[in-house]
Scaffold this active site. Sequence first.
Site, PDB file in Angstrom:
ATOM      1  NE  ARG A 226      -4.336  -1.213   0.024  1.00  7.44           N
ATOM      2  CZ  ARG A 226      -4.551  -2.174  -0.872  1.00  7.44           C
ATOM      3  NH1 ARG A 226      -3.636  -2.479  -1.776  1.00  7.44           N
ATOM      4  NH2 ARG A 226      -5.701  -2.836  -0.893  1.00  7.44           N
ATOM      5  CG  HIS A 274      -3.583  -0.823  -7.095  1.00  3.10           C
ATOM      6  ND1 HIS A 274      -4.012  -0.149  -5.983  1.00  3.10           N
ATOM      7  CD2 HIS A 274      -3.642  -2.145  -6.764  1.00  3.10           C
ATOM      8  CE1 HIS A 274      -4.330  -1.007  -5.018  1.00  3.10           C
ATOM      9  NE2 HIS A 274      -4.119  -2.243  -5.478  1.00  3.10           N
TER      10      HIS A 274
HETATM   11  P1  NAP Z   1      -2.367 -10.707   5.380  1.00  2.21           P
HETATM   12  O1  NAP Z   1      -2.528 -12.159   5.069  1.00  2.21           O
HETATM   13  O2  NAP Z   1      -3.317 -10.074   6.334  1.00  2.21           O
HETATM   14  O3  NAP Z   1      -0.864 -10.514   5.880  1.00  2.21           O
HETATM   15  C1  NAP Z   1      -0.410  -9.310   6.421  1.00  2.21           C
HETATM   16  C2  NAP Z   1       0.998  -9.531   6.935  1.00  2.21           C
HETATM   17  O4  NAP Z   1       1.477  -8.283   7.435  1.00  2.21           O
HETATM   18  C3  NAP Z   1       1.052 -10.523   8.098  1.00  2.21           C
HETATM   19  O5  NAP Z   1       2.220 -11.304   8.020  1.00  2.21           O
HETATM   20  C4  NAP Z   1       1.121  -9.594   9.317  1.00  2.21           C
HETATM   21  O6  NAP Z   1       1.779 -10.150  10.441  1.00  2.21           O
HETATM   22  C5  NAP Z   1       1.947  -8.469   8.768  1.00  2.21           C
HETATM   23  N1  NAP Z   1       1.735  -7.258   9.561  1.00  2.21           N
HETATM   24  C6  NAP Z   1       0.603  -6.543   9.740  1.00  2.21           C
HETATM   25  N2  NAP Z   1       0.824  -5.509  10.564  1.00  2.21           N
HETATM   26  C7  NAP Z   1       2.134  -5.585  10.924  1.00  2.21           C
HETATM   27  C8  NAP Z   1       2.954  -4.808  11.762  1.00  2.21           C
HETATM   28  N3  NAP Z   1       2.485  -3.730  12.430  1.00  2.21           N
HETATM   29  N4  NAP Z   1       4.238  -5.178  11.905  1.00  2.21           N
HETATM   30  C9  NAP Z   1       4.732  -6.258  11.269  1.00  2.21           C
HETATM   31  N5  NAP Z   1       3.990  -7.051  10.445  1.00  2.21           N
HETATM   32  C10 NAP Z   1       2.701  -6.706  10.284  1.00  2.21           C
HETATM   33  O7  NAP Z   1      -2.442  -9.837   4.042  1.00  2.21           O
HETATM   34  P2  NAP Z   1      -2.133 -10.320   2.539  1.00  2.21           P
HETATM   35  O8  NAP Z   1      -3.284 -11.049   1.976  1.00  2.21           O
HETATM   36  O9  NAP Z   1      -0.799 -10.974   2.514  1.00  2.21           O
HETATM   37  O10 NAP Z   1      -2.080  -8.898   1.801  1.00  2.21           O
HETATM   38  C11 NAP Z   1      -1.130  -7.917   2.179  1.00  2.21           C
HETATM   39  C12 NAP Z   1      -1.476  -6.589   1.542  1.00  2.21           C
HETATM   40  O11 NAP Z   1      -1.197  -6.618   0.135  1.00  2.21           O
HETATM   41  C13 NAP Z   1      -2.958  -6.208   1.584  1.00  2.21           C
HETATM   42  O12 NAP Z   1      -3.319  -5.689   2.841  1.00  2.21           O
HETATM   43  C14 NAP Z   1      -3.035  -5.164   0.502  1.00  2.21           C
HETATM   44  O13 NAP Z   1      -2.725  -3.905   1.078  1.00  2.21           O
HETATM   45  C15 NAP Z   1      -1.917  -5.561  -0.474  1.00  2.21           C
HETATM   46  N6  NAP Z   1      -2.410  -5.996  -1.783  1.00  2.21           N
HETATM   47  C16 NAP Z   1      -2.000  -5.318  -2.893  1.00  2.21           C
HETATM   48  C17 NAP Z   1      -2.445  -5.725  -4.157  1.00  2.21           C
HETATM   49  C18 NAP Z   1      -1.956  -5.028  -5.399  1.00  2.21           C
HETATM   50  O14 NAP Z   1      -2.434  -5.309  -6.487  1.00  2.21           O
HETATM   51  N7  NAP Z   1      -1.001  -4.137  -5.296  1.00  2.21           N
HETATM   52  C19 NAP Z   1      -3.295  -6.818  -4.274  1.00  2.21           C
HETATM   53  C20 NAP Z   1      -3.693  -7.476  -3.124  1.00  2.21           C
HETATM   54  C21 NAP Z   1      -3.250  -7.061  -1.879  1.00  2.21           C
HETATM   55  P3  NAP Z   1       1.189 -11.433  11.197  1.00  2.21           P
HETATM   56  O15 NAP Z   1       1.408 -12.586  10.244  1.00  2.21           O
HETATM   57  O16 NAP Z   1       2.024 -11.547  12.407  1.00  2.21           O
HETATM   58  O17 NAP Z   1      -0.265 -11.153  11.451  1.00  2.21           O
END
Ligand code: NAP
Length: 311
Positions: A226, A274
């Site tokens: 993000r 994006h």
């Molecule tokens: P997710 O499964 O919720 O994983 C989030 C990860 O971030 C987890 O490992 C979490 O730690 C870690 N995290 C959250 N807050 C943290 C903090 N304060 N300090 C350290 N680590 C932290 O999310 P996801 O499905 O992998 O997706 C991640 C992000 O990718 C989405 O939220 C979205 O913003 C982005 N995204 C972008 C696109 C694009 O096209 N550019 C597409 C889809 C998603 P824990 O494992 O310990 O909970």
Amino acid sequence: MAVNILFAAKPDRWPDYEAPLRRALDAAGLAEATLSTDIAPQDVDYIVLAPNGPVTDFTPYTRCKAVLNLWAGVEDVVDNPTLTQPLARMVDHGLTQGMVEWVAGHVLRHHLGMDAHIHGQDGIWRTDVPPLAEDRPVTILGLGALGCACAKALVSLGFDVTGWSRSAKDVPGVRCLHGDAGLRDALNTAQILVLLLPKTPETEDLMNADRLAMLPQGAVIINPGRGPLIDDDALLAALDAGHIAHATLDVFRTEPLPPAHPYWAHPAVTVTPHIASTTREETAAQVIADNIRRSEAGAPLLHLVDRDLGY
Ligand code: NAP
């Protein structure tokens, strides 16, 4: 009682989702369910939600058992005070695979120094051979559905992968770190840094001037997470100083990225609009139908958002 499912996204999404959702509901044993873009709020059991769609006030949905987000990111809905129902986010094979391919492609671009040959068709015989992947430390911030899949893919390509998350993790082949001390270590060693964190109050501006300075000279940043994860002014200063060699950015504080934004013209920045990955209708429909089936059977929903943590 019949199950009523409201599809609440922008109208142009409905033709793409209607048939895949219908097929997935049939396959999940929910052939009798009503699926529509128009159901009286008090009769709705589940909302399939795009946060930029028509539903922003959840108060009238008094019978709604869950809100099923079509997107992985939930920052536009998680703080909605009218949302009292459980919120599930999107974890979809197609979305994950798309992100793995985009991240692998951009990591390989920088690892192999492809630009020198793509842009350098100038008669100069450049013979520098890149190191092997095993000698290229890559750090991924975020080891969730997407970060973990990307880490595993990069490990399978041979990269020296470090991952960082909020809680402790164990991912085969990945050096897993967490917490503040772990972040310093994860950044200190990263020649290529990939950001796959959600936007929360804790992650906003995580990559500020101090954290950028923790990266080794000449590091590359790839951000498909993000936009607000990065302090833009600090990144531009680090790029201008040559401390960061390149930034490949897919996400921004303002999207579309305004034409006058300095990222567009900066020689060490690649902007992608994006498109790193997106929810794929066919596989996402299966995830949604499966979650509704689980809920109707009294099983816990998958991919529930922790409202306090914000992701
Ligand atoms: P997710 O499964 O919720 O994983 C989030 C990860 O971030 C987890 O490992 C979490 O730690 C870690 N995290 C959250 N807050 C943290 C903090 N304060 N300090 C350290 N680590 C932290 O999310 P996801 O499905 O992998 O997706 C991640 C992000 O990718 C989405 O939220 C979205 O913003 C982005 N995204 C972008 C696109 C694009 O096209 N550019 C597409 C889809 C998603 P824990 O494992 O310990 O909970």
